[in-house]
Design a protein around this motif. Sequence first.
Motif, PDB file in Angstrom:
ATOM      1  N   UNK A   5      -2.042  -4.298  16.182  1.00  0.00           N
ATOM      2  CA  UNK A   5      -3.642  -4.309  15.662  1.00  0.00           C
ATOM      3  C   UNK A   5      -3.720  -5.102  14.444  1.00  0.00           C
ATOM      4  N   UNK A   6      -2.881  -5.213  13.526  1.00  0.00           N
ATOM      5  CA  UNK A   6      -3.252  -6.026  12.242  1.00  0.00           C
ATOM      6  C   UNK A   6      -1.824  -6.476  11.895  1.00  0.00           C
ATOM      7  N   UNK A   7      -1.093  -7.314  12.405  1.00  0.00           N
ATOM      8  CA  UNK A   7       0.115  -7.814  11.967  1.00  0.00           C
ATOM      9  C   UNK A   7       0.073  -8.189  10.605  1.00  0.00           C
ATOM     10  N   UNK A   8      -0.614  -9.004  10.017  1.00  0.00           N
ATOM     11  CA  UNK A   8      -0.608  -9.512   8.721  1.00  0.00           C
ATOM     12  C   UNK A   8      -1.003  -8.347   7.734  1.00  0.00           C
ATOM     13  N   UNK A   9      -1.718  -7.743   7.833  1.00  0.00           N
ATOM     14  CA  UNK A   9      -1.947  -6.490   6.987  1.00  0.00           C
ATOM     15  C   UNK A   9      -0.943  -5.731   6.774  1.00  0.00           C
ATOM     16  N   UNK A  10      -0.465  -5.156   8.035  1.00  0.00           N
ATOM     17  CA  UNK A  10       0.826  -4.341   8.036  1.00  0.00           C
ATOM     18  C   UNK A  10       2.161  -4.711   7.318  1.00  0.00           C
ATOM     19  N   UNK A  11       2.434  -6.112   7.659  1.00  0.00           N
ATOM     20  CA  UNK A  11       3.322  -6.892   6.893  1.00  0.00           C
ATOM     21  C   UNK A  11       3.324  -6.976   5.355  1.00  0.00           C
ATOM     22  N   UNK A  12       2.121  -7.397   4.976  1.00  0.00           N
ATOM     23  CA  UNK A  12       1.854  -7.525   3.413  1.00  0.00           C
ATOM     24  C   UNK A  12       1.943  -6.040   2.731  1.00  0.00           C
ATOM     25  N   UNK A  13       1.591  -5.047   3.258  1.00  0.00           N
ATOM     26  CA  UNK A  13       1.479  -3.610   2.715  1.00  0.00           C
ATOM     27  C   UNK A  13       2.814  -2.974   2.824  1.00  0.00           C
ATOM     28  N   UNK A  14       3.715  -3.128   3.731  1.00  0.00           N
ATOM     29  CA  UNK A  14       4.995  -2.581   3.643  1.00  0.00           C
ATOM     30  C   UNK A  14       6.088  -3.414   3.237  1.00  0.00           C
ATOM     31  N   UNK A  15       6.079  -4.755   3.037  1.00  0.00           N
ATOM     32  CA  UNK A  15       7.097  -5.419   2.735  1.00  0.00           C
ATOM     33  C   UNK A  15       7.760  -5.083   1.376  1.00  0.00           C
ATOM     34  N   UNK A  16       8.867  -5.464   0.997  1.00  0.00           N
ATOM     35  CA  UNK A  16       9.831  -5.188  -0.238  1.00  0.00           C
ATOM     36  C   UNK A  16       9.528  -6.460  -1.186  1.00  0.00           C
ATOM     37  N   UNK A  17       8.303  -6.354  -1.855  1.00  0.00           N
ATOM     38  CA  UNK A  17       7.813  -7.660  -2.769  1.00  0.00           C
ATOM     39  C   UNK A  17       7.937  -7.238  -4.115  1.00  0.00           C
ATOM     40  N   UNK A  18       9.046  -7.738  -4.982  1.00  0.00           N
ATOM     41  CA  UNK A  18       9.453  -7.221  -6.073  1.00  0.00           C
ATOM     42  C   UNK A  18       8.198  -7.473  -7.303  1.00  0.00           C
ATOM     43  N   UNK A  19       7.279  -8.525  -7.266  1.00  0.00           N
ATOM     44  CA  UNK A  19       6.190  -8.494  -8.170  1.00  0.00           C
ATOM     45  C   UNK A  19       5.161  -7.197  -7.906  1.00  0.00           C
ATOM     46  N   UNK A  20       5.046  -6.857  -6.604  1.00  0.00           N
ATOM     47  CA  UNK A  20       3.819  -5.908  -6.276  1.00  0.00           C
ATOM     48  C   UNK A  20       4.543  -4.474  -6.765  1.00  0.00           C
ATOM     49  N   UNK A  21       5.867  -4.388  -6.400  1.00  0.00           N
ATOM     50  CA  UNK A  21       6.537  -3.182  -6.998  1.00  0.00           C
ATOM     51  C   UNK A  21       6.415  -2.923  -8.458  1.00  0.00           C
ATOM     52  N   UNK A  22       6.388  -3.824  -9.155  1.00  0.00           N
ATOM     53  CA  UNK A  22       6.448  -3.863 -10.711  1.00  0.00           C
ATOM     54  C   UNK A  22       5.107  -3.489 -11.225  1.00  0.00           C
ATOM     55  N   UNK A  23       4.153  -3.458 -10.186  1.00  0.00           N
ATOM     56  CA  UNK A  23       2.471  -3.399 -10.624  1.00  0.00           C
ATOM     57  C   UNK A  23       2.254  -1.934  -9.925  1.00  0.00           C
ATOM     58  N   UNK A  24       3.348  -1.269  -9.462  1.00  0.00           N
ATOM     59  CA  UNK A  24       3.215   0.303  -9.194  1.00  0.00           C
ATOM     60  C   UNK A  24       3.221   0.447  -7.891  1.00  0.00           C
ATOM     61  N   UNK A  25       3.202  -0.134  -6.843  1.00  0.00           N
ATOM     62  CA  UNK A  25       3.336  -0.189  -5.523  1.00  0.00           C
ATOM     63  C   UNK A  25       4.835   0.124  -5.035  1.00  0.00           C
ATOM     64  N   UNK A  26       5.314   1.318  -5.474  1.00  0.00           N
ATOM     65  CA  UNK A  26       6.545   1.696  -5.409  1.00  0.00           C
ATOM     66  C   UNK A  26       6.964   2.348  -4.059  1.00  0.00           C
ATOM     67  N   UNK A  27       5.923   2.187  -2.910  1.00  0.00           N
ATOM     68  CA  UNK A  27       6.312   2.836  -1.640  1.00  0.00           C
ATOM     69  C   UNK A  27       7.225   1.707  -0.913  1.00  0.00           C
TER      70      UNK A  27
END
Length: 268
Positions: A36-58
């Motif tokens: 249904x939303x391939x790009x949004x799902x990928x961006x929201x769940x991927x292991x991206x170090x920079x975003x994790x440092x910003x608090x997206x620890x999930x």
Amino acid sequence: MKFLNRLERKLGRFAIRNLMLYIVLCNAFVYIFMNFAPMQTTINLALIPQLIKQGEIWRLVTFVFFPPTTSMFFLVFVLYFYYMIGSTLEHEWGSFKFNIYYLLGVIGAIVGAFITDTPVFSSFYINLSLFLAFARLYPDYQVLLFFIIPVKIKWLAWLDWAYFAYIILMGDSSARLAAIMALINFFIFFGKEIITGTRNTTTSYYRKKQYNAGLNSNKKAYVHKCTVCGRTELDDKNLEFRYCSKCHGYHEYCMDHLHDHEHIKEDN
């Protein structure tokens, strides 16, 4: 493995049972959302170090939920195959040790991503490490390659090792580190027996406890027995047993005779 046994006595009750079932189900749900939303799902769940440092620890967990293929037909078989591998390893080791093995694979992927600052979009290497562990324990297990050709899983494992070698030798720095970190859990569990040429028969602490509790009080059974002296764990609870990789078939020895026995050959 002795350290893991001690750790299991203290923390084993916190182990997640049927861990691979939950991971496979999450893979299936993510596959549905991606339709249904391939790009949004990928961006929201991927292991991206920079975003994790910003608090997206999930993202430290959700990256393992990416489906291994985009084909629905192959997804069913791939997820079933990895569920079979994971559940078999859990049955062999117990839930706690399987949890530790998988957790080490996840930690390896996270550490590699942060060192190279490279996003991770799947559990590809973690699944390969599960496959190598399964092949190590059950080398003669047969699978149908392309659903037709029966192949022993140990030969497919050699292809995996060749792939790892190629990535480590020819890949870029991020790919090399990802491949190396993916093998840490395998060598923690199997490194000693690979070096010594023995096979570890240490089972889960709780599986041993449950097995001993179910023994008939009038007739005690043993699990391990030395081929040379005939001693079992019932004779001495501190005895340790190993399989000899040089003997044909599965012959178990106590530590007193592991390196001091005549190897059993097929013609004998």
